[in-house]
Motif scaffolding. Structure first.
Motif, mmCIF file in Angstrom:
data_model
loop_
_atom_site.group_PDB
_atom_site.id
_atom_site.type_symbol
_atom_site.label_atom_id
_atom_site.label_comp_id
_atom_site.label_asym_id
_atom_site.label_seq_id
_atom_site.Cartn_x
_atom_site.Cartn_y
_atom_site.Cartn_z
ATOM 1 N N ALA A 1 0.852 -1.186 0.000
ATOM 2 C CA ALA A 1 0.000 0.000 0.000
ATOM 3 C C ALA A 1 0.886 1.233 0.000
ATOM 4 C CB ALA A 1 -0.897 0.004 1.225
ATOM 5 N N ALA A 2 0.490 2.237 -0.739
ATOM 6 C CA ALA A 2 1.274 3.471 -0.792
ATOM 7 C C ALA A 2 0.343 4.673 -0.748
ATOM 8 C CB ALA A 2 2.112 3.517 -2.060
ATOM 9 N N VAL A 3 0.729 5.687 0.011
ATOM 10 C CA VAL A 3 -0.022 6.935 0.101
ATOM 11 C C VAL A 3 0.970 8.061 -0.096
ATOM 12 C CG1 VAL A 3 -1.385 8.432 1.603
ATOM 13 C CG2 VAL A 3 -1.678 5.955 1.724
ATOM 14 N N SER A 4 0.596 9.051 -0.900
ATOM 15 C CA SER A 4 1.482 10.188 -1.118
ATOM 16 C C SER A 4 0.713 11.471 -0.879
ATOM 17 C CB SER A 4 2.021 10.174 -2.545
ATOM 18 O OG SER A 4 2.805 11.314 -2.768
ATOM 19 N N LYS A 5 1.209 12.298 0.028
ATOM 20 C CA LYS A 5 0.641 13.617 0.293
ATOM 21 C C LYS A 5 1.800 14.585 0.285
ATOM 22 C CE LYS A 5 -2.117 11.918 3.954
ATOM 23 N NZ LYS A 5 -2.523 12.094 5.306
ATOM 24 N N ALA A 6 1.762 15.587 -0.531
ATOM 25 C CA ALA A 6 2.742 16.676 -0.558
ATOM 26 C C ALA A 6 4.022 16.376 0.222
ATOM 27 C CB ALA A 6 2.093 17.947 -0.037
ATOM 28 N N GLY A 7 4.867 15.553 -0.312
ATOM 29 C CA GLY A 7 6.147 15.269 0.325
ATOM 30 C C GLY A 7 6.147 14.089 1.270
ATOM 31 N N MET A 8 5.000 13.387 1.415
ATOM 32 C CA MET A 8 4.934 12.197 2.275
ATOM 33 C C MET A 8 4.696 10.967 1.408
ATOM 34 S SD MET A 8 2.273 11.035 5.271
ATOM 35 C CE MET A 8 3.137 11.610 6.712
ATOM 36 N N PHE A 9 5.527 9.972 1.599
ATOM 37 C CA PHE A 9 5.404 8.727 0.852
ATOM 38 C C PHE A 9 5.370 7.574 1.845
ATOM 39 C CE2 PHE A 9 7.659 11.903 -1.531
ATOM 40 C CZ PHE A 9 6.978 11.921 -2.736
ATOM 41 N N ARG A 10 4.305 6.747 1.749
ATOM 42 C CA ARG A 10 4.149 5.588 2.635
ATOM 43 C C ARG A 10 4.092 4.340 1.786
ATOM 44 N NH1 ARG A 10 0.288 6.285 7.603
ATOM 45 N NH2 ARG A 10 -0.153 4.186 6.921
ATOM 46 N N TYR A 11 4.780 3.305 2.235
ATOM 47 C CA TYR A 11 4.685 2.043 1.542
ATOM 48 C C TYR A 11 4.852 0.898 2.527
ATOM 49 C CZ TYR A 11 9.709 3.090 1.161
ATOM 50 O OH TYR A 11 10.995 3.455 1.422
ATOM 51 N N GLU A 12 4.163 -0.189 2.211
ATOM 52 C CA GLU A 12 4.127 -1.380 3.062
ATOM 53 C C GLU A 12 4.301 -2.586 2.151
ATOM 54 O OE1 GLU A 12 0.294 -1.810 4.851
ATOM 55 O OE2 GLU A 12 0.820 -3.652 5.882
ATOM 56 N N TYR A 13 5.111 -3.525 2.589
ATOM 57 C CA TYR A 13 5.316 -4.717 1.777
ATOM 58 C C TYR A 13 5.785 -5.872 2.641
ATOM 59 C CZ TYR A 13 10.175 -3.069 1.887
ATOM 60 O OH TYR A 13 11.407 -2.634 2.296
ATOM 61 N N VAL A 14 5.728 -7.074 2.076
ATOM 62 C CA VAL A 14 6.250 -8.271 2.726
ATOM 63 C C VAL A 14 7.460 -8.719 1.919
ATOM 64 C CG1 VAL A 14 5.789 -10.668 3.343
ATOM 65 C CG2 VAL A 14 4.009 -8.940 3.633
ATOM 66 N N LEU A 15 8.539 -8.985 2.616
ATOM 67 C CA LEU A 15 9.809 -9.358 1.998
ATOM 68 C C LEU A 15 10.120 -10.811 2.319
ATOM 69 C CD1 LEU A 15 12.484 -8.437 0.613
ATOM 70 C CD2 LEU A 15 13.291 -7.834 2.895
ATOM 71 N N ASP A 16 10.329 -11.613 1.286
ATOM 72 C CA ASP A 16 10.777 -13.000 1.456
ATOM 73 C C ASP A 16 12.291 -13.033 1.331
ATOM 74 O OD1 ASP A 16 8.411 -14.546 1.805
ATOM 75 O OD2 ASP A 16 7.929 -14.193 -0.295
ATOM 76 N N SER A 17 12.959 -13.607 2.309
ATOM 77 C CA SER A 17 14.415 -13.706 2.247
ATOM 78 C C SER A 17 14.852 -15.055 2.807
ATOM 79 C CB SER A 17 15.069 -12.567 3.038
ATOM 80 O OG SER A 17 14.961 -12.804 4.428
ATOM 81 N N THR A 18 16.128 -15.301 2.750
ATOM 82 C CA THR A 18 16.655 -16.552 3.300
ATOM 83 C C THR A 18 16.500 -16.603 4.817
ATOM 84 O OG1 THR A 18 18.865 -15.589 3.423
ATOM 85 C CG2 THR A 18 18.327 -16.835 1.433
ATOM 86 N N ARG A 19 16.237 -15.452 5.431
ATOM 87 C CA ARG A 19 16.057 -15.397 6.886
ATOM 88 C C ARG A 19 14.585 -15.352 7.284
ATOM 89 N NH1 ARG A 19 20.104 -11.114 9.245
ATOM 90 N NH2 ARG A 19 19.961 -12.453 11.065
ATOM 91 N N ILE A 30 9.471 14.646 3.345
ATOM 92 C CA ILE A 30 10.403 15.719 3.029
ATOM 93 C C ILE A 30 9.648 17.029 3.233
ATOM 94 C CG2 ILE A 30 11.855 16.780 1.281
ATOM 95 C CD1 ILE A 30 11.829 13.958 -0.100
ATOM 96 N N THR A 31 10.135 17.836 4.168
ATOM 97 C CA THR A 31 9.504 19.117 4.435
ATOM 98 C C THR A 31 10.537 20.086 4.990
ATOM 99 O OG1 THR A 31 7.663 20.236 5.546
ATOM 100 C CG2 THR A 31 8.717 18.470 6.763
ATOM 101 N N GLY A 32 10.423 21.330 4.619
ATOM 102 C CA GLY A 32 11.336 22.347 5.132
ATOM 103 C C GLY A 32 12.799 22.021 4.890
ATOM 104 N N GLY A 33 13.094 21.327 3.785
ATOM 105 C CA GLY A 33 14.472 20.962 3.491
ATOM 106 C C GLY A 33 15.023 19.842 4.358
ATOM 107 N N GLN A 34 14.154 19.177 5.115
ATOM 108 C CA GLN A 34 14.567 18.085 6.005
ATOM 109 C C GLN A 34 13.945 16.769 5.547
ATOM 110 O OE1 GLN A 34 16.677 18.510 8.814
ATOM 111 N NE2 GLN A 34 16.959 20.518 7.891
ATOM 112 N N LEU A 35 14.654 15.693 5.791
ATOM 113 C CA LEU A 35 14.187 14.348 5.462
ATOM 114 C C LEU A 35 13.916 13.590 6.756
ATOM 115 C CD1 LEU A 35 13.826 11.936 3.462
ATOM 116 C CD2 LEU A 35 16.272 11.516 3.744
#
Length: 70
Positions: A1-19, A30-35
């Motif tokens: 799922a991803a949501v984007s609002k003026a400089g805000m990015f959200r994402y969610e996922y499931v990662l399969d790995s060897t662990r 990102i706002t006011g020149g800050q991350l």
């Protein structure tokens, strides 16, 4: 799922790995020149404990707010 609002990015996922599988929640703002980054993860197992932890992380993720600096 991803949501984007003026400089805000959200994402969610499931990662399969060897662990094993991990449930990942990320927000980047990102706002006011800050991350700002929120990264939360938990094991993605079919147990009550794992589902409860994922729900706790989801609530934390949903509450993440960065206010603009004046």
């Amino acid at each position: 799922a991803a949501v984007s609002k003026a400089g805000m990015f959200r994402y969610e996922y499931v990662l399969d790995s060897t662990r094993g599988r991990k449930h990942i929640f990320n927000t980047v703002v990102i706002t006011g020149g800050q991350l700002y980054i929120l990264n939360a993860q938990c094991k993605d197992k079919d147990t009550d404990e794992s589902r409860a932890l994922a729900a706790d992380l989801q609530r934390t993720w949903d509450s993440f707010v960065v206010n603009d600096r004046d």
